[in-house]
Write an enzyme that holds these catalytic residues in place. Structure first.
Site, PDB file in Angstrom:
ATOM      1  N   GLU A 156      -6.152  -4.509  10.262  1.00  0.00           N
ATOM      2  CA  GLU A 156      -5.148  -3.473  10.498  1.00  0.00           C
ATOM      3  C   GLU A 156      -5.533  -2.644  11.715  1.00  0.00           C
ATOM      4  O   GLU A 156      -6.300  -1.680  11.592  1.00  0.00           O
ATOM      5  CB  GLU A 156      -5.062  -2.533   9.301  1.00  0.00           C
ATOM      6  CG  GLU A 156      -4.621  -3.174   8.014  1.00  0.00           C
ATOM      7  CD  GLU A 156      -4.004  -2.138   7.077  1.00  0.00           C
ATOM      8  OE1 GLU A 156      -2.840  -2.276   6.753  1.00  0.00           O
ATOM      9  OE2 GLU A 156      -4.703  -1.183   6.703  1.00  0.00           O
TER      10      GLU A 156
ATOM     11  N   GLY B  28       1.934   2.561  10.760  1.00  0.00           N
ATOM     12  CA  GLY B  28       2.919   3.633  10.581  1.00  0.00           C
ATOM     13  C   GLY B  28       3.899   3.769  11.732  1.00  0.00           C
ATOM     14  O   GLY B  28       4.455   4.843  11.949  1.00  0.00           O
TER      15      GLY B  28
ATOM     16  N   HIS C 212      -9.949   1.352   4.057  1.00  0.00           N
ATOM     17  CA  HIS C 212      -8.708   1.598   4.809  1.00  0.00           C
ATOM     18  C   HIS C 212      -8.976   2.630   5.913  1.00  0.00           C
ATOM     19  O   HIS C 212      -9.750   3.572   5.722  1.00  0.00           O
ATOM     20  CB  HIS C 212      -7.602   2.089   3.862  1.00  0.00           C
ATOM     21  CG  HIS C 212      -6.266   2.105   4.527  1.00  0.00           C
ATOM     22  ND1 HIS C 212      -5.865   3.126   5.360  1.00  0.00           N
ATOM     23  CD2 HIS C 212      -5.257   1.197   4.531  1.00  0.00           C
ATOM     24  CE1 HIS C 212      -4.662   2.847   5.841  1.00  0.00           C
ATOM     25  NE2 HIS C 212      -4.269   1.677   5.346  1.00  0.00           N
TER      26      HIS C 212
ATOM     27  N   SER D 200       2.618  -1.767  10.502  1.00  0.00           N
ATOM     28  CA  SER D 200       4.056  -1.900  10.766  1.00  0.00           C
ATOM     29  C   SER D 200       4.583  -3.311  10.524  1.00  0.00           C
ATOM     30  O   SER D 200       5.385  -3.821  11.309  1.00  0.00           O
ATOM     31  CB  SER D 200       4.396  -1.412  12.174  1.00  0.00           C
ATOM     32  OG  SER D 200       3.991  -0.071  12.321  1.00  0.00           O
TER      33      SER D 200
ATOM     34  N   ASN E 170       0.866  -1.175   0.000  1.00  0.00           N
ATOM     35  CA  ASN E 170       0.000   0.000   0.000  1.00  0.00           C
ATOM     36  C   ASN E 170       0.905   1.228   0.000  1.00  0.00           C
ATOM     37  O   ASN E 170       1.434   1.610   1.039  1.00  0.00           O
ATOM     38  CB  ASN E 170      -0.897  -0.026   1.249  1.00  0.00           C
ATOM     39  CG  ASN E 170      -1.771   1.212   1.354  1.00  0.00           C
ATOM     40  OD1 ASN E 170      -1.853   2.001   0.405  1.00  0.00           O
ATOM     41  ND2 ASN E 170      -2.418   1.401   2.494  1.00  0.00           N
ATOM     42  N   TRP E 171       1.088   1.799  -1.186  1.00  0.00           N
ATOM     43  CA  TRP E 171       2.014   2.931  -1.300  1.00  0.00           C
ATOM     44  C   TRP E 171       1.421   4.215  -0.728  1.00  0.00           C
ATOM     45  O   TRP E 171       2.108   5.220  -0.614  1.00  0.00           O
ATOM     46  CB  TRP E 171       2.382   3.154  -2.768  1.00  0.00           C
ATOM     47  CG  TRP E 171       3.338   2.145  -3.334  1.00  0.00           C
ATOM     48  CD1 TRP E 171       3.878   1.046  -2.694  1.00  0.00           C
ATOM     49  CD2 TRP E 171       3.891   2.133  -4.663  1.00  0.00           C
ATOM     50  NE1 TRP E 171       4.713   0.368  -3.536  1.00  0.00           N
ATOM     51  CE2 TRP E 171       4.738   1.007  -4.760  1.00  0.00           C
ATOM     52  CE3 TRP E 171       3.737   2.957  -5.777  1.00  0.00           C
ATOM     53  CZ2 TRP E 171       5.443   0.694  -5.931  1.00  0.00           C
ATOM     54  CZ3 TRP E 171       4.420   2.640  -6.944  1.00  0.00           C
ATOM     55  CH2 TRP E 171       5.276   1.527  -7.014  1.00  0.00           C
ATOM     56  N   LYS E 172       0.144   4.221  -0.434  1.00  0.00           N
ATOM     57  CA  LYS E 172      -0.551   5.426   0.048  1.00  0.00           C
ATOM     58  C   LYS E 172      -0.266   6.589  -0.922  1.00  0.00           C
ATOM     59  O   LYS E 172      -0.261   6.357  -2.122  1.00  0.00           O
ATOM     60  CB  LYS E 172      -0.136   5.726   1.488  1.00  0.00           C
ATOM     61  CG  LYS E 172      -0.328   4.491   2.383  1.00  0.00           C
ATOM     62  CD  LYS E 172      -0.225   4.768   3.834  1.00  0.00           C
ATOM     63  CE  LYS E 172      -0.460   3.466   4.608  1.00  0.00           C
ATOM     64  NZ  LYS E 172      -0.481   3.646   6.040  1.00  0.00           N
TER      65      LYS E 172
ATOM     66  N   GLY F 206       2.584  -1.044   4.443  1.00  0.00           N
ATOM     67  CA  GLY F 206       2.595   0.381   4.115  1.00  0.00           C
ATOM     68  C   GLY F 206       4.014   0.886   3.934  1.00  0.00           C
ATOM     69  O   GLY F 206       4.639   0.659   2.895  1.00  0.00           O
TER      70      GLY F 206
HETATM   71  P1  PGA Z   1       2.185   0.593   7.702  1.00  0.00           P
HETATM   72  O1  PGA Z   1       0.803   0.811   6.949  1.00  0.00           O
HETATM   73  O2  PGA Z   1       2.792  -0.682   7.211  1.00  0.00           O
HETATM   74  O3  PGA Z   1       2.987   1.805   7.354  1.00  0.00           O
HETATM   75  O4  PGA Z   1       1.870   0.513   9.161  1.00  0.00           O
HETATM   76  C1  PGA Z   1      -0.074  -0.254   6.718  1.00  0.00           C
HETATM   77  C2  PGA Z   1      -1.344   0.282   6.126  1.00  0.00           C
HETATM   78  O5  PGA Z   1      -1.816   1.339   6.563  1.00  0.00           O
HETATM   79  O6  PGA Z   1      -1.915  -0.332   5.222  1.00  0.00           O
END
Ligand code: PGA
Length: 256
Positions: free
Chosen positions: A168, A174, A98, A216, A11-13, A237
């Site tokens: 999640e 994050g 999400h 994470s 998930n590159w956001k 992420g």
């Molecule tokens: P993260 O994000 O790996 O940076 O915690 C995961 C997500 O929000 O899909």
């Protein structure tokens, strides 16, 4: 029962900042993903990069997914992208619900409408659920139950085949590998999610639904989470933005 294929989703956001960087990252992931065939690897870039990355896609073992979709197929919906448009680009995967979309006002009802619309187009849906915080009274379980039941309302047993559940917990997103969910807690949550799915669809169908973890997920914790957490893979992420870290995750998961 046949073993389910492992799934790792990037998930590159809202990253990276240029199309050149997006292509570079995609190509290095593509190279490594070709060596990890036991995994279904899916890259979800921002909408604006989808077509460019599709051009680089040929011959690859990875799929490209969208980070969101709207629940109508056309009309006066400024800024939105429809399931039909994604299908037209041959985008098969979409993440829905999400927590970062929910934080901007996406309700359970909207998530449900999106799941139904994407399901009508036979897209593979990565349905994201997860609580903001945990308390001693296990309120998080009820919270996840509500999210799941509501998102899947109107989804038939047949359509369930196209659903992947991504658990999640928001508090773990994050951060760093030390702040991620513990494998034991993941195990408990996997059982709970399957129980809810069984209540709606029966045990046999529920067992076929892949459950993945996000929050994470990093090279340091994926092995233990996968081994002890009863999961089929990860939604990654920040670690998916570093080609080396993401490739390491693929290699580790591939060996399990
Ligand atoms: P993260 O994000 O790996 O940076 O915690 C995961 C997500 O929000 O899909």
């Amino acid at each position: 029962m046949a073993k389910k294929k492992k799934i790792v989703i990037a998930n590159w956001k809202m990253n990276p900042q240029t199309v050149a960087e997006a292509k570079k990252l995609f190509l290095s992931v593509k190279k490594n993903a070709s060596k990890t065939r036991s995994i279904k690897t899916i890259i979800c870039p921002p909408f604006i990069y989808l077509t460019e990355l599709k051009k680089l896609y040929s011959g690859s073992s990875i799929s490209i997914g969208s980070q969101d979709v709207f629940f109508e197929n056309k009309g006066a919906h400024t800024g939105e992208v429809s399931p039909k448009m994604l299908k037209n680009l041959r985008i098969q995967y979409v993440t829905i619900g999400h927590s970062e979309k929910r934080a901007l006002g996406e309700s359970n009802e909207i998530v449900n409408k999106k799941v139904i619309a994407a399901s009508k187009e036979k897209m593979h849906i990565v349905l994201c659920v997860g609580e903001k915080k945990r308390d001693a009274h296990a309120g998080h379980l009820e919270f996840v139950r509500e999210q799941l039941q509501s998102a899947l309302s109107g989804i038939s047993r047949q359509s369930l085949k196209n659903i992947i559940v991504a658990y999640e917990p928001i508090w773990a997103i994050g951060k760093s590998d030390e702040d991620a969910l513990s494998p034991n807690d993941m195990h408990e949550m996997s059982i709970f999610i399957r129980k809810i799915l069984s209540e709606i669809y029966g045990k046999k169908s529920a067992l076929l639904v892949p459950i993945i973890y996000g929050g994470s997920a990093e090279p340091e914790n994926v092995k233990i989470l996968m081994k002890d957490g009863e999961i089929d893979g990860f939604l990654v992420g920040h670690a998916s933005l570093k080609a080396d870290d993401f490739s390491e995750i693929l290699e580790i998961v591939n060996k399990i």
